[in-house]
Design a protein around this motif. Structure first.
Motif, PDB file in Angstrom:
ATOM      1  N   ARG A 110       1.272  -0.830  -0.310  1.00  0.00           N
ATOM      2  CA  ARG A 110       0.250   0.098   0.034  1.00  0.00           C
ATOM      3  C   ARG A 110       0.760   1.324  -0.425  1.00  0.00           C
ATOM      4  NH1 ARG A 110      -5.132  -1.545   1.603  1.00  0.00           N
ATOM      5  NH2 ARG A 110      -5.620  -3.175   2.337  1.00  0.00           N
TER       6      ARG A 110
ATOM      7  N   LEU B  45       5.139 -17.355   0.487  1.00  0.00           N
ATOM      8  CA  LEU B  45       4.137 -16.474   0.558  1.00  0.00           C
ATOM      9  C   LEU B  45       3.957 -15.924   1.417  1.00  0.00           C
ATOM     10  CD1 LEU B  45       2.098 -19.255  -1.496  1.00  0.00           C
ATOM     11  CD2 LEU B  45       3.188 -17.619  -2.246  1.00  0.00           C
TER      12      LEU B  45
ATOM     13  N   ARG C 214      -9.172 -16.845   4.914  1.00  0.00           N
ATOM     14  CA  ARG C 214      -8.526 -16.210   3.795  1.00  0.00           C
ATOM     15  C   ARG C 214      -7.487 -16.811   4.024  1.00  0.00           C
ATOM     16  NH1 ARG C 214      -9.212  -9.680   4.084  1.00  0.00           N
ATOM     17  NH2 ARG C 214      -8.039  -9.569   5.787  1.00  0.00           N
ATOM     18  N   GLU C 215      -6.473 -16.790   4.761  1.00  0.00           N
ATOM     19  CA  GLU C 215      -5.054 -16.946   5.051  1.00  0.00           C
ATOM     20  C   GLU C 215      -4.646 -18.645   5.101  1.00  0.00           C
ATOM     21  OE1 GLU C 215      -3.266 -14.301   8.429  1.00  0.00           O
ATOM     22  OE2 GLU C 215      -4.909 -12.847   7.962  1.00  0.00           O
TER      23      GLU C 215
ATOM     24  N   TYR D 245      -3.643 -17.396  -5.133  1.00  0.00           N
ATOM     25  CA  TYR D 245      -3.081 -16.931  -3.174  1.00  0.00           C
ATOM     26  C   TYR D 245      -2.920 -15.855  -2.754  1.00  0.00           C
ATOM     27  CZ  TYR D 245      -0.342 -16.547   0.887  1.00  0.00           C
ATOM     28  OH  TYR D 245       0.118 -16.229   2.240  1.00  0.00           O
ATOM     29  N   LEU D 246      -3.090 -14.810  -3.545  1.00  0.00           N
ATOM     30  CA  LEU D 246      -3.216 -13.084  -3.669  1.00  0.00           C
ATOM     31  C   LEU D 246      -3.979 -12.787  -3.766  1.00  0.00           C
ATOM     32  CD1 LEU D 246       0.250 -12.147  -5.725  1.00  0.00           C
ATOM     33  CD2 LEU D 246       0.185 -12.004  -3.786  1.00  0.00           C
TER      34      LEU D 246
ATOM     35  N   LYS E 253       2.162 -11.668   2.449  1.00  0.00           N
ATOM     36  CA  LYS E 253       1.033 -11.882   2.808  1.00  0.00           C
ATOM     37  C   LYS E 253       1.062 -10.712   3.358  1.00  0.00           C
ATOM     38  CE  LYS E 253      -0.222 -14.785   6.261  1.00  0.00           C
ATOM     39  NZ  LYS E 253      -0.517 -16.015   6.641  1.00  0.00           N
TER      40      LYS E 253
ATOM     41  N   LEU F  40       6.975  -9.149  -4.601  1.00  0.00           N
ATOM     42  CA  LEU F  40       6.870 -10.104  -5.850  1.00  0.00           C
ATOM     43  C   LEU F  40       7.605 -11.154  -6.954  1.00  0.00           C
ATOM     44  CD1 LEU F  40       3.670 -11.396  -6.005  1.00  0.00           C
ATOM     45  CD2 LEU F  40       3.345  -9.686  -7.522  1.00  0.00           C
TER      46      LEU F  40
ATOM     47  N   TYR G  93       1.109  -7.419   1.199  1.00  0.00           N
ATOM     48  CA  TYR G  93       0.535  -7.668   1.013  1.00  0.00           C
ATOM     49  C   TYR G  93      -1.299  -7.314   1.463  1.00  0.00           C
ATOM     50  CZ  TYR G  93       1.970  -6.942  -3.891  1.00  0.00           C
ATOM     51  OH  TYR G  93       1.931  -6.318  -5.477  1.00  0.00           O
ATOM     52  N   LEU G  94      -1.650  -8.343   2.302  1.00  0.00           N
ATOM     53  CA  LEU G  94      -2.426  -8.360   2.929  1.00  0.00           C
ATOM     54  C   LEU G  94      -2.479  -7.103   4.260  1.00  0.00           C
ATOM     55  CD1 LEU G  94      -5.066  -9.319   4.207  1.00  0.00           C
ATOM     56  CD2 LEU G  94      -3.610 -11.482   4.916  1.00  0.00           C
ATOM     57  N   TYR G  95      -1.260  -7.897   5.279  1.00  0.00           N
ATOM     58  CA  TYR G  95      -1.397  -6.564   6.337  1.00  0.00           C
ATOM     59  C   TYR G  95      -0.915  -5.347   6.352  1.00  0.00           C
ATOM     60  CZ  TYR G  95      -1.115 -11.216   8.933  1.00  0.00           C
ATOM     61  OH  TYR G  95      -1.363 -13.237   8.960  1.00  0.00           O
TER      62      TYR G  95
ATOM     63  N   VAL H 128      -6.051 -13.764  -0.525  1.00  0.00           N
ATOM     64  CA  VAL H 128      -5.481 -13.650   0.537  1.00  0.00           C
ATOM     65  C   VAL H 128      -6.611 -11.916   0.990  1.00  0.00           C
ATOM     66  CG1 VAL H 128      -2.865 -12.908   0.645  1.00  0.00           C
ATOM     67  CG2 VAL H 128      -3.140 -15.105   2.089  1.00  0.00           C
ATOM     68  N   ILE H 129      -5.711 -11.476  -0.105  1.00  0.00           N
ATOM     69  CA  ILE H 129      -5.812  -9.913   0.224  1.00  0.00           C
ATOM     70  C   ILE H 129      -7.081  -9.817   0.178  1.00  0.00           C
ATOM     71  CG2 ILE H 129      -5.806  -7.366  -0.968  1.00  0.00           C
ATOM     72  CD1 ILE H 129      -2.918  -9.090  -2.098  1.00  0.00           C
TER      73      ILE H 129
END
Lengths: 484, 503
Positions: free
Chosen positions: A365, A424, B168-169, B156-157, A428, A375, A431-433, B160-161
């Motif tokens: 972000r 991966l 999801r994880e 995966y992305l 995570k 990535l 991209y996710l947290y 997970v996103i």
């Protein structure tokens, strides 16, 4: 005696030496705040050296040069190009490092080490080889411990030094035994000595074991891997990247030439390929399993690089032309990928001072492009298309299967799935947290120009090698042909 | 040189993904427009391929070949047969509808679709589509695996996103590791075939047309069939390796579930057929009983587990396992009827399950629950979605006049010829399927709407309606007018039967 061939055979090293002298001469004239420009000089010089060598110094048919000290062939030449590219990228990454960036001697050490590595790739004589290895290693000991005020860096430098000296000495002992038994130090004559049985098999096996210790240290396979995580974590990040890529590849260059040329005799090779197959298996297992619990990104990359050593060894074990080509191709893809990973770690810790994987939360972000580069690097390390790591893994596995090492390849694919877990997992975070303080996500991670250039070049390289793989493979294959 | 339509279709999503990634971050609507435009373009091209496919000839059409790495015999070699062409069309349809469904509705009460970072979402979705299309058209084993793995990592992305935050994880990691293990095991098998082929023919090539005539020894085929077939079939959701799939479906955002169940699972089945059965026919004959047993268990067990689910999306997820089991069952017959049914079922199930997931997603976006007992009376608020779901349900039950019937009937015919009792056992699944579909239609769409939903549930958007209509049209056309698809699949089946020795 000093012909144009001799000149061409060490043209890249001469050019690196010239760059080094320029660094030495010019650096004192620059003011403190402008000294980081030495990095531009180093990187630009290396790039020019690559270009000139590529245009003027391409090898033709393999020849012996400089009194049999050097073998002038494609294999060595391709490795040299890889090392110089890695060196240029490392120089760019060093520029904004707080302790390294403004110190001309850091760049000089890098260049000196590069000369050693280049010579490692082409040495055809054990004495030359030993000198090359030392030339490559000693500057790296200094670079690893370059941050004097930092305990971890000092520890890294010292640990690297002690490990290096010990293992190189053991290898030197092996070399001396070779000379004692056979009366020659020329790698290309050794093969003949082994063929006629000048050296008893038991003694030969002992010699091989001693030599493997030294190479094992350079390429960091199990059980000579213990230094890697501590040294990578402690040394300055660009240096760690260089250690894990170019320095490792140089070890493989020696491994390929020495073992494929001097010890391919079936009676001998059966023993060392079996040994290396077991080492490869253990490296893949240990590297991947120990990478799982890591929280520091540099330690994670250190263990993953041990695992990658295992994959690369599959190609060596195969002892075929495809095997050698796959090793070279794997190293090319791996150098680009891992330098990219370390480069991102460097850029990130430069901006934030943080090195743990959980600190990467919210990175995509903050800086979408940096996230995409991460990535690219991590998926390439996992072995996913369309990145270099995928094709590299496939050719290495293909070589293994061709040579009948199905069990090793099966182990390789299973451990690569374990690897996927931690790569991966790191993505995570990217991209996710979210960041603990979400307002900070509006502040992109600043990337200075050298980083931007190095990272974009590396990213494009990783994608290029994974999509348009024909030229890279053909170069690797041409190099591999020189070993048979 | 003919018009290189297959490579244009395949690389359209890649180009779209790159354009999306180059766009500024905050241009959400522009990103959606680019996504829709490229999806529409791909759909039109895939329709063009479908209608220009010459149904009178068996074999590969629209063939293109570019040398990529001659030293190892790798080429970009594209072509579709009667099995692949409908799947390319299916991918085009699901891409198009998936983008429509993800368009979103930024009404704060609804928050449907993808609101967070749509640019990245569509870019990853299109990279996924690139891999999927690549597999369906590749005639080169290396490139097939290359594209196959490209289709794995964006999942995966995407999960997970943008997935359901509760699971999801866990689900994304489970899915990726399952699929990776499957694909790398197949990779080992593919490499073994590559070198065995080299020994037999003396040509170092990954070209599958050469491999089809490589005459692998029966013992080689028997050893390597299982790793290759099962490795790919993991993605096809074969029992007992199906475990990742319902978890993955549930955790994924709507468009990804549609893509995942609608197209991605076909990818596994298609590759298992293409590489496993077509290149190793003797191995397929040897292991026929095992594949049939696995598939039969998946059909009945999947339907039963779907029946007992309380979560709407899990129900659809397990029904996918059951219906993909039918595809595998058709493969395992190794006869013309069964394979014809499988080919049709792949398309039919793809459209149906995409529709199911789309409707489930629409309901969840509005009701914020997927527990079946808590839902009710949706037909008042969302009549259009209700009709869509009922049509999907009829397809799922295998009602005549809908594509499900045309697909399932030949499968059972084929199975009957091999082991009649397996057909009898598997037909139980049709009853169970009818039971859970009817029960859910009654509970979720009719009946009384719980008070807490009164006034909160808004109707679906016009884009959602377009998506539902598109999917329904294909299911009804195939069901009411089987000549739309059956003869084309028949040409593909003829080709496979020739490889199987005309049995």
């Amino acid at each position: 005696m000093f012909t144009s061939i001799s000149f061409a055979s060490i043209l890249p090293e001469i050019l690196i030496l010239i760059v080094g002298m320029l660094v030495l001469i010019i650096e004192p004239f620059w003011k403190e705040e402008k000294r980081r420009n030495v990095g531009w000089l180093t990187a630009g010089g290396l790039f020019a050296a690559m270009l000139i060598s590529f245009l003027a110094g391409q090898p033709g048919a393999p020849t012996s040069a400089l009194g049999g000290m050097i073998r002038f062939d494609w294999l060595g030449f391709f490795f040299k190009m890889l090392f110089m590219f890695a060196g240029a990228a490392t120089a760019l990454l060093m520029m904004d490092h707080e302790q390294l960036g403004k110190r001309g001697e850091a760049y000089l050490l890098l260049l000196a080490s590069l000369i050693g590595m280049n010579l490692m790739a082409v040495s055809s004589d054990l004495i030359m080889l030993f000198l090359a290895i030392e030339t490559a290693s000693i500057p790296l000991y200094a670079l690893a411990g370059f941050m004097l005020g930092d305990d971890k860096s000092t520890e890294a430098g010292f640990k690297y030094l002690l490990f290096g000296i010990l293992t190189t000495t053991i290898m030197l002992y092996g070399f001396s035994l070779v000379f004692g038994f056979s009366g020659t130090t020329d790698i290309y004559q050794l093969a003949e000595m082994f063929r006629v049985g000048a050296i008893a098999p038991l003694a030969a096996f002992g010699i091989l074991a001693l030599i493997l210790v030294g190479i094992g240290f350079k390429v960091a396979f199990v059980p000579f891997h213990f230094w890697a995580p501590d040294v990578y974590e402690g040394s300055p990040t660009p240096v760690a990247g260089f250690l894990s890529t170019a320095s490792k590849a140089a070890g493989y260059a020696v491994l390929l030439r020495l073992f494929f040329i001097a010890f391919p005799e079936p009676s001998l090779s059966a023993s060392w390929t079996t040994t290396l197959a077991i080492i490869a298996a253990i490296s893949m297992i240990v590297g991947n399993l120990l990478a799982l619990p890591q929280t520091n990104i540099k330690r994670l990359l250190a263990y993953s690089s041990i695992a990658h050593t295992g994959y690369t060894l599959i190609g060596v074990v195969a002892l075929t032309q495809l095997g050698a080509a796959s090793v070279v191709f794997y190293l090319a893809a791996y150098i680009l990928t891992n330098l990219l990973a370390f480069g991102i770690a460097m850029a990130f810790s430069k901006a934030t001072g943080l090195e743990n994987i959980q600190d990467y939360a919210g990175m995509s972000r903050r800086s979408p492009w940096l996230g995409l580069m991460m990535l690219t690097a991590f998926l390439s390390l996992t072995g996913m298309p369309p990145f270099g790591g995928f094709v590299a893994k496939v050719v290495v596995f293909a070589a293994g299967i061709q040579a009948g090492y199905v069990w090793l390849v099966v182990l390789g694919v299973i451990t690569s799935v374990i690897g996927a877990y931690y790569y991966l997992n790191a993505l995570k975070f990217v991209y996710l947290y979210r960041m603990p303080n979400q307002d900070e996500e509006n502040h992109p991670i600043p990337l200075s120009r050298p980083y931007a250039i190095a990272l974009v070049a590396l990213t494009l390289g990783v994608i290029l090698i994974g999509t348009i793989f024909a030229p890279w493979f053909n170069w690797s294959d041409a190099g591999a042909l020189n070993l048979f | 040189m003919t018009f290189p339509v297959l490579s244009i279709i395949t690389f359209t999503p890649l180009v779209a993904a790159l354009i999306l990634l180059l766009m500024p971050v905050n241009r959400k609507n522009e990103a959606r427009v680019v996504a829709l435009a490229s999806a529409t373009f791909a759909l039109i091209l895939s329709l063009w391929v479908y209608f220009n496919y010459d149904q009178s000839i068996a074999g590969y059409q629209f063939v293109e070949k570019y040398e990529w790495l001659p030293a190892l015999g790798i080429s970009l070699h594209f072509g579709v047969d009667g099995i692949g062409a409908p799947l390319v069309l299916l991918t085009g349809v699901v891409m198009f509808t998936g983008v429509l469904i993800s368009w979103g509705d930024d009404n704060p009460h609804v928050m449907a679709g993808i609101q967070d970072r749509p640019r990245e979402f569509f870019a990853f979705l299109f990279i996924l589509a690139w891999g999927v299309l690549g597999v369906f058209v590749s005639l080169d084993l290396f490139m097939l695996i290359f594209f196959y793995e490209i289709a794995v990592f964006p999942m995966y992305l995407l999960i997970v996103i943008w997935g359901w935050s509760v699971t999801r994880e866990y689900a994304a990691m489970k899915l990726t590791l399952y699929l990776l293990i499957g694909s790398v095991v197949s990779l080992v098998g593919a490499l073994a075939m590559y070198f065995a082929q080299y020994q037999n023919t003396g040509v170092l090539t990954f070209n599958m047309l050469t491999m089809e005539s490589a005459r692998f020894s029966p013992s080689f085929q028997i050893i390597w069939f299982l790793p290759v077939f099962l490795g790919f079939a993991v993605l096809g959701g074969i029992w007992p390796l199906h475990n990742w799939s319902p978890d993955g479906h549930v955790a994924a955002p709507t468009a990804v579930s549609m893509f995942h169940a609608g197209v991605l699972m076909k990818l596994g089945a298609f590759a298992a057929l293409r590489v496993g059965i077509m290149l190793l026919p003797e191995g397929a004959k040897y292991w026929q009983w095992l594949i049939m047993a696995f598939a039969a268990i998946a059909v009945v067990y999947g339907a039963y587990i779907a029946f007992v689910q309380k979560d709407f999306k899990y129900m659809v997820g397990f029904s996918s396992v059951s219906h993909m089991g039918l595809v595998m069952l058709g493969f395992s017959t190794l006869n013309a009827d069964g394979l014809l049914g499988s080919g049709l079922q792949m398309f039919s199930h793809g459209a149906m399950t995409a529709l199911f997931f789309a409707v489930v997603g629409m309901i969840y976006d509005r009701a914020h629950t997927r527990q079946i007992p808590e839902l009710g009376g949706m037909s008042k608020a969302m009549p259009f979605a209700t009709v869509g779901f009922i049509i999907g349900g009829l397809v799922s039950m295998g009602m005549p006049l809908f594509s499900g019937f045309i697909a399932e009937f030949p499968i059972f015919m084929g199975v009957w010829q091999v082991h009649w009792f397996v057909a009898v056992i598997c037909s139980i699944s049709i009853v169970i399927t009818a039971a859970y579909i009817m029960r859910n239609i009654r509970q979720v769409f009719f009946g009384d709407m719980p008070e807490k939903f009164e006034g909160h549930i808004t109707d679906i958007t016009i884009l959602d309606k377009v998506a539902i209509t598109t999917l329904c049209i294909f299911m009804i056309v195939i069901g009411a007018y089987p000549k739309f698809m059956a003869p084309m699949v028949q040409t593909g089946v003829e080709y496979i039967m020739r490889l199987l020795g005309g049995s």
